[in-house]
Scaffold this motif. Structure first.
Motif, short mmCIF file in Angstrom:
data_model
loop_
_atom_site.label_atom_id
_atom_site.label_comp_id
_atom_site.label_asym_id
_atom_site.label_seq_id
_atom_site.Cartn_x
_atom_site.Cartn_y
_atom_site.Cartn_z
N ARG A 48 0.80 -1.22 0.00
CA ARG A 48 0.00 0.00 0.00
C ARG A 48 0.84 1.28 0.00
N VAL A 49 1.91 1.32 0.79
CA VAL A 49 2.68 2.56 0.96
C VAL A 49 4.15 2.28 0.70
N PHE A 50 4.75 3.10 -0.16
CA PHE A 50 6.18 3.01 -0.43
C PHE A 50 6.82 4.37 -0.20
N ARG A 51 7.92 4.37 0.52
CA ARG A 51 8.67 5.59 0.82
C ARG A 51 10.13 5.27 0.53
N ILE A 79 8.88 9.93 -2.83
CA ILE A 79 10.27 9.92 -3.28
C ILE A 79 11.07 10.79 -2.31
N LEU A 80 11.96 10.16 -1.56
CA LEU A 80 12.69 10.84 -0.49
C LEU A 80 13.96 11.52 -1.01
N PRO A 81 14.51 12.45 -0.22
CA PRO A 81 15.79 13.07 -0.59
C PRO A 81 16.90 12.04 -0.63
N GLU A 82 17.88 12.28 -1.48
CA GLU A 82 19.02 11.37 -1.56
C GLU A 82 19.95 11.52 -0.35
N ASN A 83 20.10 12.76 0.13
CA ASN A 83 21.05 13.05 1.19
C ASN A 83 20.38 13.80 2.32
N PRO A 101 13.02 5.24 5.16
CA PRO A 101 12.32 4.60 4.04
C PRO A 101 11.55 3.37 4.52
N LEU A 102 10.36 3.19 3.98
CA LEU A 102 9.61 1.98 4.28
C LEU A 102 10.21 0.85 3.45
N VAL A 103 10.68 -0.17 4.13
CA VAL A 103 11.38 -1.25 3.44
C VAL A 103 10.40 -2.07 2.62
N PRO A 104 10.59 -2.13 1.31
CA PRO A 104 9.67 -2.89 0.46
C PRO A 104 9.84 -4.39 0.68
N PRO A 105 8.88 -5.18 0.23
CA PRO A 105 9.02 -6.64 0.32
C PRO A 105 10.31 -7.10 -0.33
N LYS A 106 10.98 -8.07 0.29
CA LYS A 106 12.30 -8.47 -0.18
C LYS A 106 12.28 -9.04 -1.59
N ARG A 145 -1.94 9.06 -3.53
CA ARG A 145 -1.10 10.14 -3.02
C ARG A 145 0.33 9.97 -3.53
N PHE A 146 0.93 11.12 -3.93
CA PHE A 146 2.32 11.10 -4.38
C PHE A 146 3.06 12.26 -3.74
N GLY A 147 4.27 11.98 -3.24
CA GLY A 147 5.10 13.02 -2.66
C GLY A 147 6.47 13.05 -3.30
N TRP A 148 6.91 14.23 -3.71
CA TRP A 148 8.26 14.39 -4.27
C TRP A 148 9.04 15.30 -3.34
N TYR A 149 10.02 14.73 -2.61
CA TYR A 149 10.83 15.48 -1.66
C TYR A 149 12.30 15.48 -2.06
#
Length: 241
Positions: A48-51, A79-83, A101-106, A145-149
């Motif tokens: 459902r949620v990816f960060r 989409i999180l900042p790189e640094n 970051p939310l760890v996605p399924p392996k 929902r979409f976030g660009w950071y």
């Protein structure tokens, strides 16, 4: 009283869970029985949620680009900042920037490992990563929902870019973006300086149908000396049409 799993086909139960946007609703559905948990949690809840950081998620984008049904389970994507230095320049810093970051399924990682880069990826690498991201987002037909950071804004600005793709989904309701000035970038690789701000990107301005738009941008600031410009000068606007 018969259990739902005895009355309804498994395919129907999957459709029921797919209609639930909130992870808490899926969890409530799943904990009612082990059989429902086996359907709701591994096949729906964890998608459902990816960060994530775009440069470390190539395997994720490739997975979704080839798995339309699973990509359709994604409701939120940040989409999180790189640094970490990119989020330490001023007052505007929503919790989502600083969250882990939310760890996605392996199974989304090739060989079980994510790809990591030191420092800021090159302009060419970022462009390749964005192309993979766009291919994946095209399959996220239920994205809400979409976030660009990330700093800077997307480097691909053309007809089939990220914003055009989000606009064609028809499902997006909430958009939260940061249009970061290049004056705060430290040692920006060649190519980044030419990236257009979102406030002057046609495909971004063409987005329609949002219920909530939050944008933090420097585009409407008065011209200032780079040494004195800070994030306090930015315009943060929340629009609730």
């Amino acid at each position: 009283m018969s259990a739902l799993t005895d009355i309804l086909p498994v395919e129907t139960l999957h459709e029921v869970v797919s209609s639930l946007d909130s992870p808490s609703d899926i969890l409530s559905f799943g904990i009612s029985s082990k059989a429902l948990a086996d359907i709701a949690i591994p096949h729906h809840l964890k998608f459902r949620v990816f960060r994530v950081r775009i440069s470390r998620s190539a395997a994720i984008w490739r997975f979704f680009a080839q798995a339309d049904l699973t990509a359709g389970e994604v409701r939120e994507l940040d989409i999180l900042p790189e640094n970490i230095s990119d989020v330490c320049h001023g007052d505007y810093g929503p919790d989502r920037w600083m969250a882990e970051p939310l760890v996605p399924p392996k199974e989304l990682f090739e060989g079980g490992q994510a790809q990591h880069f030191k420092g800021r990826p090159s302009f060419e690498q970022t462009r390749r990563d964005e192309m993979l991201l766009v291919d994946a987002v095209k399959r996220m037909k239920n994205l809400r929902r979409f976030g660009w950071y990330r700093s800077p804004p997307p480097v691909i600005v053309e007809q089939d870019d990220l914003w055009h793709t989000l606009g064609t989904l028809g499902s997006l309701e909430e958009l939260d973006v940061v249009d970061e000035p290049f004056s705060v970038l430290t040692h920006a690789p060649a190519g980044y300086i030419a990236v257009k701000p979102l406030a002057s990107t046609e495909t971004f301005l063409s987005l329609r149908g949002l219920k909530n738009l939050t944008i933090c941008t420097h585009a409407y600031d008065q011209k200032q000396d780079k040494a004195t410009k800070t994030w306090r000068n930015w315009i943060c606007d929340s629009n609730h049409p």
